[in-house]
Scaffold this active site. Structure first.
Site, mmCIF file in Angstrom:
data_model
loop_
_atom_site.group_PDB
_atom_site.id
_atom_site.type_symbol
_atom_site.label_atom_id
_atom_site.label_comp_id
_atom_site.label_asym_id
_atom_site.label_seq_id
_atom_site.Cartn_x
_atom_site.Cartn_y
_atom_site.Cartn_z
ATOM 1 N N SER A 1 -13.265 -23.141 -6.107
ATOM 2 C CA SER A 1 -11.876 -23.541 -5.908
ATOM 3 C C SER A 1 -10.967 -22.355 -6.202
ATOM 4 O O SER A 1 -11.422 -21.294 -6.633
ATOM 5 C CB SER A 1 -11.512 -24.727 -6.813
ATOM 6 O OG SER A 1 -11.621 -24.353 -8.181
ATOM 7 N N TYR B 1 -7.379 -17.505 -25.415
ATOM 8 C CA TYR B 1 -7.433 -17.033 -24.028
ATOM 9 C C TYR B 1 -6.941 -15.594 -23.931
ATOM 10 O O TYR B 1 -7.555 -14.752 -23.265
ATOM 11 C CB TYR B 1 -6.582 -17.944 -23.147
ATOM 12 C CG TYR B 1 -6.495 -17.512 -21.706
ATOM 13 C CD1 TYR B 1 -7.550 -17.744 -20.825
ATOM 14 C CD2 TYR B 1 -5.356 -16.872 -21.226
ATOM 15 C CE1 TYR B 1 -7.467 -17.344 -19.500
ATOM 16 C CE2 TYR B 1 -5.264 -16.472 -19.900
ATOM 17 C CZ TYR B 1 -6.327 -16.707 -19.053
ATOM 18 O OH TYR B 1 -6.248 -16.302 -17.731
ATOM 19 N N ILE C 1 -8.550 -19.149 -6.534
ATOM 20 C CA ILE C 1 -8.589 -17.795 -5.990
ATOM 21 C C ILE C 1 -10.022 -17.369 -5.672
ATOM 22 O O ILE C 1 -10.237 -16.531 -4.797
ATOM 23 C CB ILE C 1 -7.909 -16.784 -6.927
ATOM 24 C CG1 ILE C 1 -8.639 -16.653 -8.259
ATOM 25 C CG2 ILE C 1 -6.456 -17.135 -7.160
ATOM 26 C CD1 ILE C 1 -8.057 -15.563 -9.156
ATOM 27 N N GLY C 2 -11.006 -17.936 -6.364
ATOM 28 C CA GLY C 2 -12.393 -17.619 -6.039
ATOM 29 C C GLY C 2 -12.759 -18.090 -4.647
ATOM 30 O O GLY C 2 -13.410 -17.359 -3.881
ATOM 31 N N SER D 1 -6.034 -10.905 -17.227
ATOM 32 C CA SER D 1 -4.733 -11.574 -17.238
ATOM 33 C C SER D 1 -3.728 -10.712 -17.974
ATOM 34 O O SER D 1 -4.079 -9.973 -18.902
ATOM 35 C CB SER D 1 -4.838 -12.936 -17.940
ATOM 36 O OG SER D 1 -3.546 -13.492 -18.173
ATOM 37 N N ALA E 1 -16.111 -19.573 -7.585
ATOM 38 C CA ALA E 1 -15.716 -19.587 -6.173
ATOM 39 C C ALA E 1 -15.613 -20.984 -5.576
ATOM 40 O O ALA E 1 -15.400 -21.122 -4.379
ATOM 41 C CB ALA E 1 -16.712 -18.764 -5.348
#
Length: 286
Positions: free
Chosen positions: A14, A168, A16-17, A141, A12
């Site tokens: 930075s 990923y 979207i958090g 994702s 959180a």
């Protein structure tokens, strides 16, 4: 006066958090802001009139301490928004001996979730908790569709790393599968679980990737949607609005039943993965 809902948001400090934490606070919920960078994490907490918790998901000790701090501080936890993680372009091990992408995207979020589950379940039993509003949300994702899990090589030591992209994708497939299995195991507890693809977001994600940097350069920094736009599903799903799909569903933004890798449909593999994650994180049989 009703007790404010408590929303824990990881990753959180930075992107979207941060936008999720700010929106959660604006609607009147209390937010626990979790981040790795102390300065940014405390700054976001001040913006949200929330509380800052600093933890590095590359270290299990940090995650366990975070769990202890949250349980000691909050009598209720209504939603856990698991948003920590990212793309690592070079194969490296954490202090715990695990590949970094695996630990930050899968192992540490799994560990924190298991540590907080008793409090989430207790919150679901409270008289002021509406049915279906206590939730675990995990950022996944669309890349999960191309992920290939090998339970005997989760650390990606035996396969080509390729700047971290296949790693990923496999990690996000593992998130989709772990959340689906978690939902099965939480049946009847009052706690639901969902995985969510926020969209292609133009944040610090993939900052070490030459491909992402190239895309940003070519497009003048306009690659992907804004952080606020990307946060919209997490903001909505962490509210008391009813979900439009059963627990365990993977959402592609607001669309339920998004595309998933073929392995996600294998219930035996999901159970085996879940038990392996429990073993690797030291939480024991679940």
């Amino acid at each position: 006066m009703s007790t404010p809902r408590v929303i824990v948001v990881t990753g959180a400090s930075s992107g979207i958090g941060r936008e999720t934490a700010r929106a959660v606070a604006e609607r009147g919920d209390h937010v626990a802001v979790v981040g790795r960078n102390p300065e940014r994490t405390h700054s976001v907490a001040r913006e949200c009139d929330g509380e800052a918790y600093v933890a590095d998901f590359d270290r299990f000790d940090d995650v366990r301490m975070l769990g202890e701090q949250l349980l000691a501080r909050y009598d209720r936890i209504d939603v856990l928004v698991g948003n920590a993680g990212g793309l690592i372009s070079e194969w490296k091990l954490t202090a715990d001996g695990h590949e970094r992408t695996l630990q930050s995207n899968v192992l540490s979020p799994f560990l924190l979730t298991q540590l907080l589950l008793p409090r989430l379940q207790a919150t679901a039993a409270l008289a002021d908790s509406a049915p279906g509003t206590v939730r675990v949300l995990a950022t996944a994702s669309m890349a999960n569709q191309w992920g290939k899990l090998a339970l005997d090589d989760l650390e990606w030591a035996e396969r080509p790393y390729r700047r971290g992209w296949p790693v990923y994708a496999a990690a996000k497939l593992a998130v989709v599968m772990w959340i689906r299995e978690l939902a099965e195991r939480l049946t009847g507890t009052g706690v639901d679980a969902y995985s969510v693809h926020p969209g292609t977001v133009a944040t610090s994600f993939g900052g070490t990737s030459r491909l992402v940097r190239f895309g940003n350069a070519v497009l003048g920094g306009h690659w992907g949607r804004s952080a606020l736009s990307g946060a919209e599903p997490l903001i909505a799903f962490s509210s008391t609005l009813p979900m439009q799909a059963p627990s365990g569903t993977y959402f592609s933004r607001f669309r339920p039943f998004g595309g998933t890798g073929a392995q996600a449909a294998d219930p035996a593999l999901r159970r085996e993965l879940f038990d392996l994650l429990a073993e690797l994180t030291g939480v024991g049989p679940v």
